[in-house]
Design a protein around this motif. Structure first.
Motif, short mmCIF file in Angstrom:
data_model
loop_
_atom_site.label_atom_id
_atom_site.label_comp_id
_atom_site.label_asym_id
_atom_site.label_seq_id
_atom_site.Cartn_x
_atom_site.Cartn_y
_atom_site.Cartn_z
N VAL A 1 -52.40 -46.87 -28.99
CA VAL A 1 -53.43 -46.87 -30.09
C VAL A 1 -54.48 -47.77 -29.50
CG1 VAL A 1 -54.00 -47.34 -32.38
CG2 VAL A 1 -51.75 -46.31 -31.96
N GLU A 2 -55.63 -47.00 -29.26
CA GLU A 2 -56.76 -47.64 -28.68
C GLU A 2 -57.81 -48.25 -29.93
OE1 GLU A 2 -55.56 -44.81 -25.80
OE2 GLU A 2 -55.91 -44.47 -27.79
N SER A 3 -58.40 -49.30 -29.80
CA SER A 3 -59.36 -49.83 -30.75
C SER A 3 -60.30 -50.59 -30.18
CB SER A 3 -58.74 -50.53 -31.85
OG SER A 3 -58.06 -51.64 -31.40
N GLY A 4 -61.56 -50.70 -30.95
CA GLY A 4 -62.52 -51.63 -30.53
C GLY A 4 -64.05 -51.04 -29.97
N GLY A 5 -63.68 -49.71 -29.90
CA GLY A 5 -65.02 -49.11 -29.41
C GLY A 5 -66.23 -49.16 -30.53
N GLU A 6 -67.27 -49.10 -30.07
CA GLU A 6 -68.45 -48.94 -31.16
C GLU A 6 -69.90 -48.74 -30.56
OE1 GLU A 6 -67.82 -52.99 -32.77
OE2 GLU A 6 -70.04 -53.26 -32.42
N LEU A 7 -70.91 -48.59 -31.00
CA LEU A 7 -72.27 -48.47 -30.62
C LEU A 7 -72.63 -49.82 -30.33
CD1 LEU A 7 -74.88 -46.82 -30.03
CD2 LEU A 7 -75.13 -46.92 -32.55
N VAL A 8 -73.05 -49.97 -29.04
CA VAL A 8 -73.84 -51.21 -28.52
C VAL A 8 -75.30 -50.93 -27.61
CG1 VAL A 8 -71.78 -52.54 -28.60
CG2 VAL A 8 -72.58 -51.28 -26.67
N GLN A 9 -75.87 -51.84 -27.67
CA GLN A 9 -77.21 -51.84 -26.85
C GLN A 9 -76.96 -52.00 -25.37
OE1 GLN A 9 -80.13 -54.28 -28.79
NE2 GLN A 9 -80.71 -52.68 -29.85
N THR A 10 -77.83 -51.60 -24.42
CA THR A 10 -77.66 -51.93 -23.24
C THR A 10 -77.58 -53.27 -22.97
OG1 THR A 10 -78.77 -49.78 -22.37
CG2 THR A 10 -78.65 -51.62 -21.00
N GLY A 11 -76.66 -53.94 -21.95
CA GLY A 11 -76.41 -55.20 -21.94
C GLY A 11 -75.39 -55.96 -22.86
N GLY A 12 -74.96 -55.14 -23.82
CA GLY A 12 -74.09 -55.81 -24.67
C GLY A 12 -72.81 -55.99 -24.21
N SER A 13 -71.84 -56.22 -25.03
CA SER A 13 -70.40 -56.62 -24.60
C SER A 13 -69.51 -56.13 -25.93
CB SER A 13 -70.03 -57.97 -24.78
OG SER A 13 -70.83 -58.66 -23.63
N ARG B 1 -73.75 -50.47 -19.89
CA ARG B 1 -74.95 -49.51 -19.45
C ARG B 1 -74.68 -48.25 -20.16
NH1 ARG B 1 -73.45 -50.53 -13.01
NH2 ARG B 1 -74.09 -52.69 -12.84
N PRO B 2 -75.75 -47.51 -20.30
CA PRO B 2 -75.61 -46.14 -20.87
C PRO B 2 -74.52 -45.18 -20.15
CG PRO B 2 -78.17 -46.61 -20.84
CD PRO B 2 -77.14 -47.98 -19.89
N GLU B 3 -74.32 -45.49 -18.76
CA GLU B 3 -73.49 -44.54 -18.22
C GLU B 3 -71.96 -44.95 -18.51
OE1 GLU B 3 -76.16 -46.15 -17.01
OE2 GLU B 3 -75.49 -47.26 -15.15
N ASP B 4 -71.82 -46.05 -19.23
CA ASP B 4 -70.40 -46.49 -19.59
C ASP B 4 -70.08 -45.67 -20.96
OD1 ASP B 4 -71.35 -49.75 -18.69
OD2 ASP B 4 -70.13 -48.33 -17.53
N THR B 5 -70.96 -44.96 -21.48
CA THR B 5 -70.73 -44.29 -22.67
C THR B 5 -69.71 -43.21 -22.34
OG1 THR B 5 -73.08 -44.60 -23.82
CG2 THR B 5 -71.71 -42.80 -24.38
N ALA B 6 -68.47 -43.23 -23.35
CA ALA B 6 -67.47 -42.50 -23.07
C ALA B 6 -66.44 -42.80 -24.13
CB ALA B 6 -66.70 -42.65 -21.59
N VAL B 7 -65.30 -41.89 -24.14
CA VAL B 7 -64.19 -42.20 -24.77
C VAL B 7 -63.17 -42.93 -23.89
CG1 VAL B 7 -62.00 -41.20 -26.00
CG2 VAL B 7 -64.30 -40.27 -26.38
N TYR B 8 -62.67 -44.08 -24.29
CA TYR B 8 -61.93 -44.97 -23.47
C TYR B 8 -60.32 -44.97 -23.93
CZ TYR B 8 -65.81 -47.18 -21.11
OH TYR B 8 -67.09 -47.37 -20.30
N TYR B 9 -59.35 -44.50 -22.95
CA TYR B 9 -58.03 -44.39 -23.35
C TYR B 9 -57.25 -45.31 -22.45
CZ TYR B 9 -59.53 -39.62 -24.45
OH TYR B 9 -60.17 -38.49 -25.09
#
Length: 115
Positions: free
Chosen positions: A5-17, A86-94
């Motif tokens: 079970v993965e969790s923690g993903g959300e919408l963030v701005q460039t440079g965020g954590s 970065r915007p290119e980090d946008t993805a579903v993470y597993y």
């Protein structure tokens, strides 16, 4: 049957954590290399980072110096601390084991980085 079970993903701005977490139920967690993968729209799933049972880490070139993988063998969790997103980090993470994959894929957690 191990469930991830993965969790923690959300919408963030460039440079965020963000900090992603993955919990595993059952299985011999501590002996397996665990890893984070990601899949962007229209692309194949790719390895992001991996950590052995003993704590040795490896990272994909595109996240070196920005992401840190860690694990807790008692809690059966594996985490991914992501910095300088970065915007290119946008993805579903597993999360899953290292290759060869041993467990069924979970639902993943969506990370969206806005420019």
């Amino acid at each position: 049957q191990v469930q991830l079970v993965e969790s923690g993903g959300e919408l963030v701005q460039t440079g965020g954590s963000l900090r992603l977490s993955c919990s595993a139920s059952g299985g011999l967690f501590s002996i397996n290399t665990m890893a984070w993968y990601r899949q962007a729209p229209g692309k194949e799933r790719e390895l992001v980072a991996a950590i052995t049972g003993g704590g040795s880490r490896k990272y994909a070139e595109f996240v070196k110096g920005r992401f840190t993988i860690s694990r807790d063998n008692v809690k059966k969790t594996v985490n991914l601390q992501m910095e300088s997103l970065r915007p290119e980090d946008t993805a579903v993470y597993y999360c899953n084991t290292g290759v060869p994959i041993k467990y069924s894929w979970g639902q993943g957690t969506q990370v969206t980085v806005s420019s």
